[in-house]
Write a protein that holds these residues in place. Structure first.
Motif, PDB file in Angstrom:
ATOM      1  N   ASN A  59      -4.542   7.232  -2.833  1.00 18.72           N
ATOM      2  CA  ASN A  59      -4.079   5.897  -2.454  1.00 18.72           C
ATOM      3  C   ASN A  59      -3.591   5.153  -3.693  1.00 18.72           C
ATOM      4  OD1 ASN A  59      -4.863   6.362   0.211  1.00 18.72           O
ATOM      5  ND2 ASN A  59      -6.915   5.536  -0.133  1.00 18.72           N
ATOM      6  N   ASN A  77       0.224   5.220   0.187  1.00 16.92           N
ATOM      7  CA  ASN A  77      -0.731   6.315   0.345  1.00 16.92           C
ATOM      8  C   ASN A  77       0.010   7.649   0.422  1.00 16.92           C
ATOM      9  OD1 ASN A  77      -2.802   4.410   0.458  1.00 16.92           O
ATOM     10  ND2 ASN A  77      -2.629   4.204   2.683  1.00 16.92           N
ATOM     11  N   ASP A 125       0.851  -1.191   0.000  1.00 14.38           N
ATOM     12  CA  ASP A 125       0.000   0.000   0.000  1.00 14.38           C
ATOM     13  C   ASP A 125       0.884   1.237   0.000  1.00 14.38           C
ATOM     14  OD1 ASP A 125      -2.449  -1.198  -0.067  1.00 14.38           O
ATOM     15  OD2 ASP A 125      -2.785  -1.143   2.091  1.00 14.38           O
ATOM     16  N   LYS A 149      -0.341  11.755   1.248  1.00 10.36           N
ATOM     17  CA  LYS A 149      -1.161  12.767   1.917  1.00 10.36           C
ATOM     18  C   LYS A 149      -0.391  14.078   1.965  1.00 10.36           C
ATOM     19  CE  LYS A 149      -3.583   9.467   4.928  1.00 10.36           C
ATOM     20  NZ  LYS A 149      -3.913   9.110   6.338  1.00 10.36           N
TER      21      LYS A 149
END
Length: 598
Positions: free
Chosen positions: A293, A174, A172, A176
């Motif tokens: 994501n 991600n 994963d 931000k």
């Protein structure tokens, strides 16, 4: 197209100034020495960089400026994440090994990313028009088990890359941001990925052919690939982009897709790497912030594994389009797995696969060889027609030849059926053997890997044009049996009756020799299959000739057929006859007109 040109001069100057300021700040604000606290957040500082080009232009003192690494590891993968750019800098597949030229076996660590061969990041345009690239930032890591948060500040804004290593070759990823909206303009971030694909397999040219861009779109429903120099997808939203090699791939899946995608690739003729890729695309921002994501997949091209994801990843395995791919997925692969389950080695599994395919095709093959025997029997009559019309009307001769076939009950077109049936089988196996990962690293006799060529016979030089330094024994053996089979089956081929027409027998003998040039650098499993297949063909011909078919009975049957009323013409035969009659009539009209002019 986005090119992988490393850092330009201005970027290098900025990076050097930034590094000097960081080193000065570290020295000035250095705390008093104390015992280091135990932590798993980072390993001792080592030198890394965003691209190989950058490293060659920086001196050793600058390489160590505030750059460190974090390691994540599970059963399938080992990842190293660099604080420079917050990128994954090393990807190792723990359960596989790469080819080692020095030992001629697969015993090297299999590294998709390593030694700065891959660099990626996001690029934003600020409100003054300048570009901000995350690959130039130094991030601060914070690790928690198999998850790490990389954080960097830029002009008051905060960017976080959060990596979480999951099972089944999945990471994963991600992204931000906070405060970025005060700096940037526009509603899209540009993703940049430069990658040099490292050679993993023994057959360089074969692996290079299978190294290419792959991508899905239409909500994972459509798939395409590009092995040329450029790719351009300005109208489609890509669900994922992959740089695929022969048996392994790196895939990036964005949550909201990639738009306005461009890519370029350039072959590398020698050395550690096969191809140099560059990819750029846009991905959506919201309100000036970038919260998106992604998922990275670093995985082997195993069909069952790929299908488990349910994202059209199974198309990454190049088994052929439509019927060809279906044949591989539902016939050859299951057959191989069933036979391999008996405990046989890969070479003997291929041997039994060949026999099974021959048994399935045996009714068609029997008809072909029976037709061949019938044509041998009527050969004297065909030769008589050829002699009668030698140097005469070629159209009339062809009509009489067809009449002989028709009276004898011989359908020439029946001989084409076995060839037509075997074409898709040949192409399916051409795709199957070099791309079936279960065969990778499997040895058989003198072949150390059935997905690559065998090179027991070493040449003391590289063959010009082809660049070979070896002769494949399997390819050589296959060529010999094809030549023998050609000699045995070429007796029915008529010699050219007119000057300038090619000698078909000579062409048939040339074909196996040219086939060798193809097989010499191809999968030895493919060569072994065709060696067994053609050896069986030879035994089948001998068995049919001496044990099954009686040419005297065939001759008697043909003579009996002549006394009977000829069978009604088939549609194809009728069409051929009508076309020949029309052509003959046109020829007569032309001759009449020529005579009138004279």
């Amino acid at each position: 197209m986005q090119q992988n040109n490393g850092l330009d001069r201005n970027q290098i100057i900025l990076f050097m100034l930034f590094s000097l300021i960081m080193m000065g700040a570290m020295f000035y604000f250095q705390p008093a020495p104390e015992e280091p606290a135990a932590t798993t957040a980072q390993v001792p500082q080592t030198a890394t960089s965003a691209t190989p080009a950058a490293m060659t232009n920086l001196n050793d003192s600058l390489k160590t400026a505030a750059i460190s690494q974090v390691e994540l590891k599970n059963k399938e993968l080992r990842l190293v994440i660099s604080t420079l750019g917050g990128q994954i800098s090393t990807v190792e597949l723990n359960e596989y090994k790469a080819y080692n030229k020095e030992t001629d076996t697969n015993d090297k660590n299999l590294l998709l990313f390593d030694k700065n061969n891959s660099a990626y990041g996001f690029r934003f345009k600020d409100k003054t028009g300048k570009l901000l690239n995350t690959r130039d930032l130094v991030f601060t890591p914070k690790q928690n088990g198999n998850s790490v948060t990389m954080q960097a500040g830029i002009n008051g804004a905060v960017i976080q890359f959060i990596y979480t290593l999951q099972d089944k070759y999945t990471v994963d990823f991600n992204v931000k941001t906070q405060g970025l909206s005060k700096l940037v303009s526009g509603q899209n971030a540009e993703f940049i990925w430069d990658h040099s694909a490292r050679q993993m397999e023994k057959g360089r040219s074969q692996e290079q052919t299978h190294t290419e861009f792959n991508y899905a779109f239409d909500n994972y429903g459509s798939f395409d690939y590009d092995g040329r120099t450029t790719m351009e997808e300005t109208e489609e939203t890509l669900n994922w982009i992959a740089i695929k090699q022969q048996f392994f791939t790196a895939v990036l899946e964005p949550q909201s897709g990639f738009t306005n995608s461009f890519g370029s690739q350039e072959s590398i003729e020698e050395g550690e790497f096969l191809k140099k890729f560059s990819f750029s695309a846009q991905t959506a921002m919201s309100g000036g912030e970038f919260n998106q994501n992604f998922k990275w997949y670093f995985m082997p091209l195993d069909l069952n594994l790929l299908k488990d994801y349910g994202k059209n990843f199974d198309e990454l395995l190049p088994l052929g389009w439509s019927f060809i791919g279906t044949m591989n997925r539902w016939f050859f692969m299951p057959m191989y797995n069933i036979i391999a389950g008996w405990g046989l080695t890969a070479g003997w599994v291929i041997f039994l696969m060949t026999i099974i395919v021959k048994l399935i095709l045996s009714p068609i093959m029997f008809k072909q060889h029976k037709l061949s025997a019938m044509m041998r029997v009527i050969r004297p009559e065909i030769d008589e027609v050829n002699a009668k019309h030698k140097g005469g009307d070629a159209m009339k001769k062809q009509q009489e030849v067809m009449a002989v076939y028709r009276k004898a009950g011989v359908n020439q077109m029946a001989g084409c059926l076995p060839a037509l049936v075997q074409i898709p089988i040949f192409y399916a196996l051409f795709r199957f053997f070099p791309n079936f990962i279960d065969l990778r690293g499997q040895s058989f006799w003198f072949a150390k890997d059935l997905t690559a060529y065998d090179d027991v016979i070493k040449l003391p030089f590289n063959l010009p044009v082809f660049g070979w330094d070896h002769i494949s024994i399997f390819a050589l053996a296959c060529t010999v049996v094809i030549l023998i089979y050609t000699v045995m089956t070429s007796g029915n081929i008529q010699q050219p009756q007119q000057e300038g027409m090619p000698n078909m027998k000579v062409l048939m003998y040339i074909f196996p020799i040219t086939f060798f040039f193809f097989l010499n650098t191809s999968s030895s499993g493919l060569s072994w299959y065709y060696f067994v297949s053609n050896a069986l063909n030879i035994f089948i011909i001998l068995a049919i000739k001496y044990l099954i078919l009686d040419e005297k009975k065939i001759h008697a049957q043909i003579q009996e057929n002549k006394t009977k009323a000829p069978k009604p013409e088939g549609k194809f035969q009728k069409r051929m006859r009508e076309m020949m009659e029309q052509a003959q009539e046109q020829q007569k009209q032309q001759q009449k007109q020529t005579g009138k002019k004279k």
